[in-house]
Motif scaffolding. Structure first.
Motif, PDB file in Angstrom:
ATOM      1  N   PRO A  86      -0.261 -17.599 -22.133  1.00 39.45           N
ATOM      2  CA  PRO A  86      -0.771 -16.243 -22.356  1.00 39.45           C
ATOM      3  C   PRO A  86       0.251 -15.330 -23.023  1.00 39.45           C
ATOM      4  O   PRO A  86      -0.134 -14.409 -23.759  1.00 39.45           O
ATOM      5  CB  PRO A  86      -1.122 -15.758 -20.941  1.00 39.45           C
ATOM      6  CG  PRO A  86      -1.371 -17.009 -20.167  1.00 39.45           C
ATOM      7  CD  PRO A  86      -0.367 -17.984 -20.703  1.00 39.45           C
ATOM      8  N   THR A  87       1.528 -15.547 -22.771  1.00 38.39           N
ATOM      9  CA  THR A  87       2.553 -14.760 -23.456  1.00 38.39           C
ATOM     10  C   THR A  87       2.535 -15.072 -24.940  1.00 38.39           C
ATOM     11  O   THR A  87       2.645 -14.171 -25.783  1.00 38.39           O
ATOM     12  CB  THR A  87       3.951 -15.059 -22.880  1.00 38.39           C
ATOM     13  OG1 THR A  87       3.915 -15.004 -21.460  1.00 38.39           O
ATOM     14  CG2 THR A  87       4.976 -14.063 -23.398  1.00 38.39           C
ATOM     15  N   LEU A  88       2.378 -16.349 -25.265  1.00 37.87           N
ATOM     16  CA  LEU A  88       2.298 -16.759 -26.669  1.00 37.87           C
ATOM     17  C   LEU A  88       1.111 -16.076 -27.357  1.00 37.87           C
ATOM     18  O   LEU A  88       1.237 -15.573 -28.486  1.00 37.87           O
ATOM     19  CB  LEU A  88       2.157 -18.281 -26.752  1.00 37.87           C
ATOM     20  CG  LEU A  88       2.307 -18.916 -28.137  1.00 37.87           C
ATOM     21  CD1 LEU A  88       3.772 -18.987 -28.540  1.00 37.87           C
ATOM     22  CD2 LEU A  88       1.687 -20.304 -28.166  1.00 37.87           C
ATOM     23  N   ARG A 126      -0.416 -13.317 -26.327  1.00 36.69           N
ATOM     24  CA  ARG A 126      -0.149 -11.871 -26.345  1.00 36.69           C
ATOM     25  C   ARG A 126       0.794 -11.484 -27.483  1.00 36.69           C
ATOM     26  O   ARG A 126       0.674 -10.397 -28.064  1.00 36.69           O
ATOM     27  CB  ARG A 126       0.442 -11.450 -24.990  1.00 36.69           C
ATOM     28  CG  ARG A 126       0.729  -9.968 -24.863  1.00 36.69           C
ATOM     29  CD  ARG A 126       1.114  -9.600 -23.440  1.00 36.69           C
ATOM     30  NE  ARG A 126       2.378 -10.173 -23.027  1.00 36.69           N
ATOM     31  CZ  ARG A 126       3.574  -9.651 -23.319  1.00 36.69           C
ATOM     32  NH1 ARG A 126       3.654  -8.556 -24.056  1.00 36.69           N
ATOM     33  NH2 ARG A 126       4.687 -10.214 -22.871  1.00 36.69           N
ATOM     34  N   MET A 127       1.687 -12.405 -27.838  1.00 41.64           N
ATOM     35  CA  MET A 127       2.678 -12.115 -28.878  1.00 41.64           C
ATOM     36  C   MET A 127       2.217 -12.501 -30.281  1.00 41.64           C
ATOM     37  O   MET A 127       2.990 -12.402 -31.226  1.00 41.64           O
ATOM     38  CB  MET A 127       3.988 -12.835 -28.548  1.00 41.64           C
ATOM     39  CG  MET A 127       4.600 -12.460 -27.204  1.00 41.64           C
ATOM     40  SD  MET A 127       5.143 -10.754 -27.093  1.00 41.64           S
ATOM     41  CE  MET A 127       6.619 -10.827 -28.101  1.00 41.64           C
ATOM     42  N   GLY A 128       0.951 -12.975 -30.412  1.00 40.97           N
ATOM     43  CA  GLY A 128       0.427 -13.162 -31.755  1.00 40.97           C
ATOM     44  C   GLY A 128      -0.148 -14.520 -32.110  1.00 40.97           C
ATOM     45  O   GLY A 128      -0.701 -14.692 -33.198  1.00 40.97           O
ATOM     46  N   PHE A 129      -0.065 -15.519 -31.214  1.00 35.79           N
ATOM     47  CA  PHE A 129      -0.657 -16.831 -31.504  1.00 35.79           C
ATOM     48  C   PHE A 129      -2.167 -16.712 -31.601  1.00 35.79           C
ATOM     49  O   PHE A 129      -2.818 -16.120 -30.732  1.00 35.79           O
ATOM     50  CB  PHE A 129      -0.273 -17.834 -30.418  1.00 35.79           C
ATOM     51  CG  PHE A 129      -1.009 -19.146 -30.499  1.00 35.79           C
ATOM     52  CD1 PHE A 129      -0.801 -20.011 -31.564  1.00 35.79           C
ATOM     53  CD2 PHE A 129      -1.924 -19.508 -29.510  1.00 35.79           C
ATOM     54  CE1 PHE A 129      -1.483 -21.219 -31.642  1.00 35.79           C
ATOM     55  CE2 PHE A 129      -2.603 -20.716 -29.571  1.00 35.79           C
ATOM     56  CZ  PHE A 129      -2.383 -21.568 -30.644  1.00 35.79           C
ATOM     57  N   PRO A 149     -10.266 -31.591 -17.688  1.00 34.82           N
ATOM     58  CA  PRO A 149      -9.700 -31.138 -16.407  1.00 34.82           C
ATOM     59  C   PRO A 149      -8.494 -30.235 -16.594  1.00 34.82           C
ATOM     60  O   PRO A 149      -8.298 -29.300 -15.819  1.00 34.82           O
ATOM     61  CB  PRO A 149      -9.313 -32.452 -15.708  1.00 34.82           C
ATOM     62  CG  PRO A 149     -10.103 -33.510 -16.378  1.00 34.82           C
ATOM     63  CD  PRO A 149     -10.245 -33.064 -17.792  1.00 34.82           C
ATOM     64  N   THR A 150      -7.695 -30.504 -17.623  1.00 27.97           N
ATOM     65  CA  THR A 150      -6.523 -29.667 -17.862  1.00 27.97           C
ATOM     66  C   THR A 150      -6.946 -28.241 -18.186  1.00 27.97           C
ATOM     67  O   THR A 150      -6.327 -27.274 -17.718  1.00 27.97           O
ATOM     68  CB  THR A 150      -5.675 -30.249 -19.007  1.00 27.97           C
ATOM     69  OG1 THR A 150      -5.123 -31.500 -18.583  1.00 27.97           O
ATOM     70  CG2 THR A 150      -4.538 -29.309 -19.391  1.00 27.97           C
ATOM     71  N   ALA A 151      -8.001 -28.080 -18.963  1.00 28.34           N
ATOM     72  CA  ALA A 151      -8.494 -26.731 -19.278  1.00 28.34           C
ATOM     73  C   ALA A 151      -8.897 -25.989 -18.007  1.00 28.34           C
ATOM     74  O   ALA A 151      -8.519 -24.825 -17.795  1.00 28.34           O
ATOM     75  CB  ALA A 151      -9.674 -26.823 -20.243  1.00 28.34           C
ATOM     76  N   THR A 187      -6.528 -16.497 -23.646  1.00 27.82           N
ATOM     77  CA  THR A 187      -5.966 -17.844 -23.821  1.00 27.82           C
ATOM     78  C   THR A 187      -7.028 -18.909 -23.571  1.00 27.82           C
ATOM     79  O   THR A 187      -7.173 -19.861 -24.347  1.00 27.82           O
ATOM     80  CB  THR A 187      -4.777 -18.053 -22.861  1.00 27.82           C
ATOM     81  OG1 THR A 187      -3.789 -17.050 -23.111  1.00 27.82           O
ATOM     82  CG2 THR A 187      -4.159 -19.431 -23.052  1.00 27.82           C
ATOM     83  N   VAL A 188      -7.774 -18.743 -22.489  1.00 25.22           N
ATOM     84  CA  VAL A 188      -8.804 -19.719 -22.120  1.00 25.22           C
ATOM     85  C   VAL A 188      -9.845 -19.862 -23.239  1.00 25.22           C
ATOM     86  O   VAL A 188     -10.363 -20.960 -23.486  1.00 25.22           O
ATOM     87  CB  VAL A 188      -9.471 -19.309 -20.788  1.00 25.22           C
ATOM     88  CG1 VAL A 188     -10.709 -20.139 -20.510  1.00 25.22           C
ATOM     89  CG2 VAL A 188      -8.469 -19.442 -19.638  1.00 25.22           C
ATOM     90  N   GLU A 189     -10.131 -18.776 -23.917  1.00 23.39           N
ATOM     91  CA  GLU A 189     -11.096 -18.826 -25.018  1.00 23.39           C
ATOM     92  C   GLU A 189     -10.622 -19.724 -26.161  1.00 23.39           C
ATOM     93  O   GLU A 189     -11.427 -20.164 -26.983  1.00 23.39           O
ATOM     94  CB  GLU A 189     -11.359 -17.411 -25.541  1.00 23.39           C
ATOM     95  CG  GLU A 189     -12.181 -16.556 -24.592  1.00 23.39           C
ATOM     96  CD  GLU A 189     -12.394 -15.155 -25.120  1.00 23.39           C
ATOM     97  OE1 GLU A 189     -11.898 -14.857 -26.239  1.00 23.39           O
ATOM     98  OE2 GLU A 189     -13.037 -14.356 -24.425  1.00 23.39           O
TER      99      GLU A 189
END
Length: 465
Positions: free
Chosen positions: A70-72, A74-77, A86-88, A133-135
């Motif tokens: 989520p930081t990634l 939030r910072m522009g990814f 399952p990982t998702a 992020t989940v999206e």
């Protein structure tokens, strides 16, 4: 093609590797670095522009591999996050739990001269950033070849360790040449409760391997069921005490509960009340049920014969805080399973506070405890620990077993690499391990004829040759 090791370099946490082709930037894992001397806010500073990353590939859900996504974002990814189904699902609940941990740290207060003062750092991200992020998650089944671009394809290989955990195998066409590189993520072990055995990797040119248990061998000569039966008998049957088991809510708790189910189903012990005190574990268990087709054959057979592996008469799941508090007033022998596994927060600290000075309490550690954590201090034998701003004498019995460790040991790691032909495997890069583990595994692999490198953080390697 260039590889830069930006995380879990000569340490265990913060997995993050950048693979760059001529026109494409791939980030493999984006984990939180929570080593002893690392401040939470340091995770906010990426050594690259997040907007330059085209895609993230996630090996599994554990926070040291997923926790900084989520930081990634939030910072522009703005790209996709590729992972197994399952990982998702597991990553989503772990990231939301991380938000709660951040907010708890920020809101932690103390009274000084009658005034309330904040003592915690600013959260790295909030729920909104997690949902953003989940999206971006795109799920891919095991063994399916997925084309990222016309020149890059991906395949996920099961490695055990956690439901949905995968090794990443990338096939890359560049300058008329084909190169294959694999990232093991975290490698599990054979015959682990609930999870499938790790599979061998296809032949590759480069391998980035974890090394957590390099130089260490798991216990032999006693089964997990035997060890747990012995411990429960000593702690709860022979003496009217309680057994507290710190366990990570996702993965370890499900395997432990299934093993306890087998023990009590077989009548190996008289009935003992069991509390699973973790809302996160309850949600995670439902995800295990949702993806039941991916558990191992033994677990599927148990389900057919006896029903739900994660539900039985002696077991109670505790969700509400008031129920958790009431466990302190339960005076019969019992087993309490609660998180977090290293004792760094969570409801487990409440149970420790009320029982650490109880001679009739046993605390059984079933997983790794990083240096600097409360769990590590108890395991090394500290006679006094600090809880709720109080110094408490340790009268409870402290025990440990590695039979529920989700990591493969030294031999498992060596055998993973030995599935590769040393004449064809160009280089093995060792990450995700402490110094001794890295050195031990490196020496063993070099003796087998492999070229091994232990990268430093930020070190870049040209893989074009």
């Amino acid at each position: 093609m260039k590889l830069t090791i930006w995380g879990a370099a000569q340490q265990v946490t913060g997995s993050m590797h950048l693979l760059q082709t001529e026109h494409y930037n791939i980030l493999i894992d984006c984990g939180l670095d929570y080593e002893k001397d690392t401040f939470q806010e340091e995770n906010e500073y990426f050594p690259f522009d997040p907007s330059d990353i085209d895609v993230v590939i996630l090996t599994h859900a554990h926070i040291d591999h997923s926790g900084n996504l989520p930081t990634l974002v939030r910072m522009g990814f703005q790209g996709q996050v590729l992972c197994t189904p399952p990982t998702a699902d597991l990553t989503e609940i772990l990231l939301l739990d991380s938000v709660n941990v951040f907010l708890s740290k920020q809101q932690r207060t103390h009274r000084k001269r009658g005034r309330k003062q904040s003592s915690g750092p600013k959260p790295l991200y909030l729920q909104k950033h997690v949902m953003d992020t989940v999206e971006r998650f795109v799920t891919i089944a095991f063994h399916k070849t997925f084309k990222i671009t016309d020149q890059i394809s991906l395949q996920f290989i099961p490695v055990g360790h956690l439901l949905g955990a995968a090794a990443v195998v990338l096939t890359i066409q560049e300058n008329g040449k084909e190169k294959k590189i694999a990232f093991t993520g975290d490698i599990g072990r054979k015959n682990y409760p609930v999870l499938v055995d790790p599979e061998s990797l296809p032949e590759v040119d480069y391998l980035v391997s974890e090394s957590t248990y390099g130089g260490k061998l798991h216990s032999t000569g006693v089964t997990l069921e035997e060890k747990l039966t012995e411990t429960i008998n000593e702690a709860c049957v022979k003496f009217p005490g309680r057994l507290i088991i710190p366990a990570f809510s996702i993965g370890r708790t499900q395997s432990l509960v299934y093993t306890l189910n087998k023990i009590f189903t077989k009548g190996m012990l008289p009935p003992v009340k069991i509390f699973v005190d973790s809302p996160l574990a309850i949600t995670a268990t439902d995800i295990y049920r949702k993806h039941h087709q991916l558990v191992n054959e033994e677990s599927k057979e148990f389900y057919t014969s006896h029903g739900d592996e994660f539900k039985f008469k002696e077991l109670s799941y505790v969700e509400e805080k008031r129920e958790s508090i009431s466990i302190s007033n339960y005076h019969e022998p019992c087993i309490i399973i609660s998180s977090a596994g290293m004792l760094e927060g969570g409801r487990i600290q409440d149970h420790l506070y009320h029982n650490i000075q109880n001679y009739y309490c046993t605390i059984l550690f079933i997983g790794y405890c990083a240096k600097g954590t409360l769990g590590n201090r108890l395991l090394r034998g500290d006679p006094i620990v600090r809880l709720r701003n109080r110094d408490l004498m340790v009268y409870a019995s402290i025990k440990q077993t590695d039979l529920l460790s989700g990591h493969g040991d030294h031999n498992d790691l060596v055998n993973t690499v030995k599935s590769q032909d040393p004449a064809k495997l160009n280089t093995v890069f060792l990450v995700h391990g402490e110094d001794k583990s890295l050195s031990s595994l490196s020496e063993a692999l070099e003796d087998e004829g492999y070229h091994v490198i232990i990268p430093q953080k930020g070190q870049t390697f040209d893989l074009s040759d």
